[in-house]
Motif scaffolding. Structure first.
Motif, PDB file in Angstrom:
ATOM      1  N   LYS A  11      67.156  21.570 -22.024  1.00 11.14           N
ATOM      2  CA  LYS A  11      65.968  22.316 -22.741  1.00 11.14           C
ATOM      3  C   LYS A  11      66.378  23.510 -23.962  1.00 11.14           C
ATOM      4  O   LYS A  11      67.312  24.194 -23.466  1.00 11.14           O
ATOM      5  CB  LYS A  11      65.202  22.917 -21.604  1.00 11.14           C
ATOM      6  CG  LYS A  11      63.675  23.311 -21.801  1.00 11.14           C
ATOM      7  CD  LYS A  11      63.175  23.183 -20.353  1.00 11.14           C
ATOM      8  CE  LYS A  11      61.769  23.916 -20.177  1.00 11.14           C
ATOM      9  NZ  LYS A  11      60.725  23.744 -21.331  1.00 11.14           N
ATOM     10  N   GLY A  15      67.830  30.588 -23.487  1.00  8.42           N
ATOM     11  CA  GLY A  15      68.828  31.866 -23.212  1.00  8.42           C
ATOM     12  C   GLY A  15      70.238  31.389 -22.792  1.00  8.42           C
ATOM     13  O   GLY A  15      71.073  32.130 -22.456  1.00  8.42           O
ATOM     14  N   LYS A  16      70.600  30.088 -23.009  1.00  6.61           N
ATOM     15  CA  LYS A  16      72.140  29.707 -23.030  1.00  6.61           C
ATOM     16  C   LYS A  16      72.952  30.541 -23.770  1.00  6.61           C
ATOM     17  O   LYS A  16      73.946  31.062 -23.241  1.00  6.61           O
ATOM     18  CB  LYS A  16      72.101  28.165 -23.215  1.00  6.61           C
ATOM     19  CG  LYS A  16      71.502  27.275 -22.399  1.00  6.61           C
ATOM     20  CD  LYS A  16      71.698  25.717 -22.925  1.00  6.61           C
ATOM     21  CE  LYS A  16      71.156  25.453 -24.329  1.00  6.61           C
ATOM     22  NZ  LYS A  16      69.731  25.333 -24.400  1.00  6.61           N
ATOM     23  N   THR A  18      72.530  33.325 -25.383  1.00  5.92           N
ATOM     24  CA  THR A  18      72.278  34.805 -25.133  1.00  5.92           C
ATOM     25  C   THR A  18      72.951  34.881 -23.833  1.00  5.92           C
ATOM     26  O   THR A  18      73.792  36.218 -23.643  1.00  5.92           O
ATOM     27  CB  THR A  18      70.818  35.140 -24.950  1.00  5.92           C
ATOM     28  OG1 THR A  18      70.051  34.994 -26.108  1.00  5.92           O
ATOM     29  CG2 THR A  18      70.536  36.673 -24.640  1.00  5.92           C
ATOM     30  N   GLN A  42      74.849  24.273 -33.893  1.00  5.74           N
ATOM     31  CA  GLN A  42      74.045  25.303 -34.545  1.00  5.74           C
ATOM     32  C   GLN A  42      75.062  26.657 -34.736  1.00  5.74           C
ATOM     33  O   GLN A  42      74.617  27.581 -35.672  1.00  5.74           O
ATOM     34  CB  GLN A  42      72.939  25.851 -33.530  1.00  5.74           C
ATOM     35  CG  GLN A  42      71.786  24.680 -33.435  1.00  5.74           C
ATOM     36  CD  GLN A  42      70.786  25.371 -32.268  1.00  5.74           C
ATOM     37  OE1 GLN A  42      69.667  25.499 -32.764  1.00  5.74           O
ATOM     38  NE2 GLN A  42      70.901  25.211 -31.169  1.00  5.74           N
ATOM     39  N   PRO A 127      71.528  22.280 -26.835  1.00  6.26           N
ATOM     40  CA  PRO A 127      70.223  21.845 -26.062  1.00  6.26           C
ATOM     41  C   PRO A 127      70.048  20.120 -26.186  1.00  6.26           C
ATOM     42  O   PRO A 127      68.922  19.919 -26.735  1.00  6.26           O
ATOM     43  CB  PRO A 127      69.045  22.335 -27.007  1.00  6.26           C
ATOM     44  CG  PRO A 127      69.631  22.660 -28.213  1.00  6.26           C
ATOM     45  CD  PRO A 127      70.971  22.613 -28.102  1.00  6.26           C
TER      46      PRO A 127
HETATM   47  N1  LIG Z   1      66.171  38.075 -22.039  1.00  9.26           N
HETATM   48  C1  LIG Z   1      65.762  37.888 -23.389  1.00  9.26           C
HETATM   49  N2  LIG Z   1      64.833  38.876 -23.796  1.00  9.26           N
HETATM   50  C2  LIG Z   1      64.532  38.721 -24.960  1.00  9.26           C
HETATM   51  N3  LIG Z   1      64.954  37.682 -25.937  1.00  9.26           N
HETATM   52  C3  LIG Z   1      65.615  36.759 -25.478  1.00  9.26           C
HETATM   53  C4  LIG Z   1      66.197  36.682 -24.156  1.00  9.26           C
HETATM   54  N4  LIG Z   1      67.038  35.589 -23.872  1.00  9.26           N
HETATM   55  C5  LIG Z   1      66.876  35.061 -24.942  1.00  9.26           C
HETATM   56  N5  LIG Z   1      66.277  35.483 -26.112  1.00  9.26           N
HETATM   57  C6  LIG Z   1      65.731  34.902 -27.431  1.00  9.26           C
HETATM   58  O1  LIG Z   1      65.159  33.740 -27.264  1.00  9.26           O
HETATM   59  C7  LIG Z   1      65.884  32.854 -28.207  1.00  9.26           C
HETATM   60  C8  LIG Z   1      66.433  31.772 -27.584  1.00  9.26           C
HETATM   61  O2  LIG Z   1      67.615  32.313 -26.922  1.00  9.26           O
HETATM   62  P1  LIG Z   1      69.159  31.459 -26.984  1.00  9.26           P
HETATM   63  O3  LIG Z   1      69.262  31.328 -28.452  1.00  9.26           O
HETATM   64  O4  LIG Z   1      69.946  32.317 -26.228  1.00  9.26           O
HETATM   65  O5  LIG Z   1      68.471  30.249 -26.227  1.00  9.26           O
HETATM   66  P2  LIG Z   1      69.452  28.980 -26.150  1.00  9.26           P
HETATM   67  O6  LIG Z   1      69.225  28.115 -24.749  1.00  9.26           O
HETATM   68  O7  LIG Z   1      70.986  29.013 -26.641  1.00  9.26           O
HETATM   69  O8  LIG Z   1      68.624  28.062 -27.387  1.00  9.26           O
HETATM   70  P3  LIG Z   1      69.339  26.724 -28.151  1.00  9.26           P
HETATM   71  O9  LIG Z   1      68.661  25.578 -26.798  1.00  9.26           O
HETATM   72  O10 LIG Z   1      68.631  26.435 -29.516  1.00  9.26           O
HETATM   73  O11 LIG Z   1      70.861  26.679 -27.787  1.00  9.26           O
HETATM   74  C9  LIG Z   1      66.812  33.834 -29.001  1.00  9.26           C
HETATM   75  O12 LIG Z   1      65.867  34.214 -30.254  1.00  9.26           O
HETATM   76  C10 LIG Z   1      67.085  34.994 -28.273  1.00  9.26           C
HETATM   77  O13 LIG Z   1      67.413  36.067 -28.916  1.00  9.26           O
END
Ligand SMILES: Nc1ncnc2c1ncn2[C@@H]1O[C@H](COP(=O)(O)OP(=O)(O)OP(=O)(O)O)[C@@H](O)[C@H]1O
Ligand SMILES: [Mg+2]
Length: 256
Positions: A11, A15-16, A18, A42, A127
């Motif tokens: 998905k 937040g992966k 982060t 990415q 993702p």
């Molecule tokens: N705990 C949090 N509080 C606020 N914003 C957050 C938090 N965790 C993630 N974000 C924000 O949400 C967005 C998605 O987070 P992130 O990039 O970590 O997800 P991802 O699962 O890695 O996405 P992808 O699937 O595109 O790789 C980003 O803009 C990030 O800054």
């Protein structure tokens, strides 16, 4: 011993990255030598640590597909945190790996020599359940699954758990689920509480105790190329990722 952990969920935006960046920095702040491998074309884990590479050989692509030395970066002198970056060239690796026999385990084979220098290796997955995620799950001993506290939180989780089961059977019998971490938790939002309760009801003690709050500092810090512990170490986000690091270290040492 090195612990290799994939941070995975097909998905998007849960937040992966982060988690991979900030858990990595928190573990490094606790004295662990950490390597973060950006397995996503990415390149968010790379740019979030202020590292931008354009050359394919300077990215995970070169490490996987050519005989180059691992292009490691150490962005911050004060943290024992290294990065193997990615950029859009990695997208080509996805179909190239598909075209070569044994393409699922290329990263696992490459990691054998590299992993030994680190206490923890974190693999930030893209993702999808494509070959880069499969490579990460074949290279890892465990998987950490970030789950966003929202209505469709568990959507797709069955497919991810099924994929993990198949990878265990076929390539990586030692793979285990290290935990599910709830992200972007907003305590003023009733739905978040309901989702957290429901996820715990269904998944029991696989869900880690630490909740990652929705915190503006966490969304700001990547644009400064800093993990949250260096950007604002007193923020709720920094405290949460340090608590997550401590929870993982404690449960590791107690053999859970
Ligand atoms: N705990 C949090 N509080 C606020 N914003 C957050 C938090 N965790 C993630 N974000 C924000 O949400 C967005 C998605 O987070 P992130 O990039 O970590 O997800 P991802 O699962 O890695 O996405 P992808 O699937 O595109 O790789 C980003 O803009 C990030 O800054
Ligand atoms: Mg990401």
């Amino acid at each position: 011993m090195t612990s290799v952990m994939a941070v995975a969920n097909q998905k998007g935006g849960v937040g992966k990255t982060t988690t991979a960046i900030n858990l990595g920095a928190a573990l490094a702040a606790r004295g662990k030598r950490v390597l973060l491998v950006d397995c996503d074309a990415q390149g968010n884990a790379s740019s979030g640590l202020g590292v931008r590479v354009t050359d394919a050989d300077a990215s995970l692509y070169g490490f996987l597909q050519r005989e180059v030395d691992p292009p490691l970066h150490r962005p911050f002198e004060q943290l024992p945190l290294w990065l193997l970056p990615a950029n859009p060239t990695l997208a080509a690796a996805e179909w190239e790996l598909a075209a070569q026999g044994g393409g699922e385990t290329v990263l696992a084979r490459k990691m054998e020599s590299l992993g030994r220098d680190f206490h923890v290796v974190l693999l930030d997955c893209p993702p999808s359940l494509g070959l880069l995620t499969v490579n990460s799950l074949c290279a890892a001993q465990s998987v950490l699954i970030p789950l966003q506290c929202e209505y469709f939180a568990m959507e797709g989780l069955t497919l991810l758990l099924e994929t993990i089961r198949k990878i265990k059977m076929r390539w990586n019998p030692a793979l285990r689920i290290r935990g599910i971490v709830l992200t972007m938790f907003d305590r003023r939002n009733n739905l978040c509480h309901q989702v957290a309760t429901e996820v715990r009801h269904h998944l029991g003690d696989r869900v880690l105790k630490t909740l990652i709050p929705r915190n503006v500092r966490l969304s700001e810090c990547p644009s400064h190329g800093l993990p949250v512990t260096l950007y604002d170490r007193n923020s709720a986000g920094a405290r949460a990722y340090l608590a997550l690091a401590d929870e993982l270290l404690e449960t590791e040492s107690s053999g859970e």
